[in-house]
Write a protein that holds these residues in place. Structure first.
Motif, PDB file in Angstrom:
ATOM      1  N   GLU A   1     -10.020   3.339   7.672  1.00 29.25           N
ATOM      2  CA  GLU A   1      -9.697   3.060   9.068  1.00 29.25           C
ATOM      3  C   GLU A   1     -10.628   3.811  10.017  1.00 29.25           C
ATOM      4  O   GLU A   1     -10.665   3.530  11.210  1.00 29.25           O
TER       5      GLU A   1
ATOM      6  N   TYR B   1       5.592  -1.016  -1.175  1.00 28.96           N
ATOM      7  CA  TYR B   1       4.194  -1.440  -1.198  1.00 28.96           C
ATOM      8  C   TYR B   1       3.655  -1.594  -2.623  1.00 28.96           C
ATOM      9  O   TYR B   1       3.046  -2.607  -2.968  1.00 28.96           O
TER      10      TYR B   1
ATOM     11  N   SER C   1       3.488 -10.179   4.213  1.00 27.70           N
ATOM     12  CA  SER C   1       3.177  -9.044   3.333  1.00 27.70           C
ATOM     13  C   SER C   1       3.963  -7.807   3.741  1.00 27.70           C
ATOM     14  O   SER C   1       4.542  -7.124   2.895  1.00 27.70           O
ATOM     15  N   ILE C   2       3.993  -7.534   5.033  1.00 25.00           N
ATOM     16  CA  ILE C   2       4.708  -6.360   5.528  1.00 25.00           C
ATOM     17  C   ILE C   2       6.204  -6.481   5.236  1.00 25.00           C
ATOM     18  O   ILE C   2       6.847  -5.512   4.829  1.00 25.00           O
TER      19      ILE C   2
ATOM     20  N   GLU D   1      -4.798  -3.986  -0.181  1.00 27.05           N
ATOM     21  CA  GLU D   1      -4.934  -2.872   0.755  1.00 27.05           C
ATOM     22  C   GLU D   1      -5.471  -3.325   2.109  1.00 27.05           C
ATOM     23  O   GLU D   1      -5.170  -2.738   3.150  1.00 27.05           O
TER      24      GLU D   1
ATOM     25  N   PHE E   1       6.566  -5.668   1.619  1.00 33.23           N
ATOM     26  CA  PHE E   1       6.377  -4.236   1.404  1.00 33.23           C
ATOM     27  C   PHE E   1       7.652  -3.488   1.786  1.00 33.23           C
ATOM     28  O   PHE E   1       8.070  -2.552   1.107  1.00 33.23           O
TER      29      PHE E   1
ATOM     30  N   ALA F   1       3.804  -0.845   8.376  1.00 32.59           N
ATOM     31  CA  ALA F   1       2.364  -1.073   8.211  1.00 32.59           C
ATOM     32  C   ALA F   1       1.586   0.160   8.633  1.00 32.59           C
ATOM     33  O   ALA F   1       0.648   0.582   7.952  1.00 32.59           O
TER      34      ALA F   1
ATOM     35  N   GLU G   1       2.106   3.026   6.055  1.00 29.93           N
ATOM     36  CA  GLU G   1       1.359   2.729   4.822  1.00 29.93           C
ATOM     37  C   GLU G   1      -0.142   2.872   5.039  1.00 29.93           C
ATOM     38  O   GLU G   1      -0.863   3.351   4.165  1.00 29.93           O
ATOM     39  N   THR G   2      -0.609   2.451   6.205  1.00 30.89           N
ATOM     40  CA  THR G   2      -2.032   2.579   6.514  1.00 30.89           C
ATOM     41  C   THR G   2      -2.432   4.046   6.535  1.00 30.89           C
ATOM     42  O   THR G   2      -3.442   4.439   5.948  1.00 30.89           O
TER      43      THR G   2
ATOM     44  N   LEU H   1      -3.189  -4.018   5.147  1.00 31.93           N
ATOM     45  CA  LEU H   1      -2.843  -2.900   6.015  1.00 31.93           C
ATOM     46  C   LEU H   1      -3.925  -2.640   7.060  1.00 31.93           C
ATOM     47  O   LEU H   1      -3.629  -2.255   8.184  1.00 31.93           O
TER      48      LEU H   1
END
Length: 195
Positions: A117, A27, A18-19, A54, A22, A105, A108-109, A57
């Protein structure tokens, strides 16, 4: 146990693929279908591991909390200053592996999911607070500062290090060295406050 290991490996594979996607397409331009297809799995299998795109991430923070518990045990018999430094160094070293992907990552997070988070950040602070409280009880540190405040500052410099590193264009920047230098400044303040 073998089944659980395979599940963990597939989850990691989905995360890293996925990363990569992205990074390549952006993304917002990557769909769950594209991720599943690239991993050679069905879309439903993706949802067995991640409820939404989402959550890919958030995997980084969640997996780091599991790792935090593991390395906390690993260094439980080390003096508090060295124990905390070793824990942070191991956590940061994970980012040096696949650094380009993990920088993406992380950024983006921060950009899109920081509110989700907060649970991981609070757990991180609580773990550090417990270690500092134990050191105070065992008289391996003597400080007037509140354990929660010390933990908050340490976690703050940890995330500051991650953010500085993730936006740095300089490939020679060593994430662990950045943290160690800031850690020494903080630790000197903790040790000197009663003198």
């Amino acid at each position: 146990m073998l089944r659980e290991e395979r599940k963990n490996e597939l989850k990691k594979q989905i995360f890293f693929k996925s990363i990569e996607l992205f990074k390549e397409y952006g993304y917002d331009n990557v769909t769950v279908e594209k991720i599943a297809s690239s991993c050679g799995i069905a879309k439903g299998t993706f949802f067995n591991y991640f409820p939404k795109k989402e959550h890919v991430l958030l995997y980084l923070g969640n997996s780091q909390n599991d790792y935090l518990q593991e390395i906390t045990q690993k260094y439980k018999n080390v003096k508090i200053k060295q124990q905390l430094l070793l824990i942070f160094k191991e956590l940061l070293s994970v980012y040096m592996e696949n650094s380009d992907l993990l920088k993406l990552a992380l950024s983006e997070t921060i950009r899109s999911a920081l509110k989700d988070e907060s649970r991981n950040i609070n757990l991180f602070k609580e773990t550090m607070t417990i270690l500092i409280d134990e050191a105070k009880t065992n008289k391996t540190i003597n400080t007037r500062f509140d354990s929660k405040m010390i933990a908050s500052v340490l976690v703050g410099i940890y995330f500051n290090t991650l953010i500085s590193w993730s936006v740095s264009q300089d490939e020679s920047v060593n994430i662990v060295t950045i943290f160690e230098e800031q850690y020494e400044v903080i630790w000197e303040g903790i040790e000197q406050d009663l003198n």
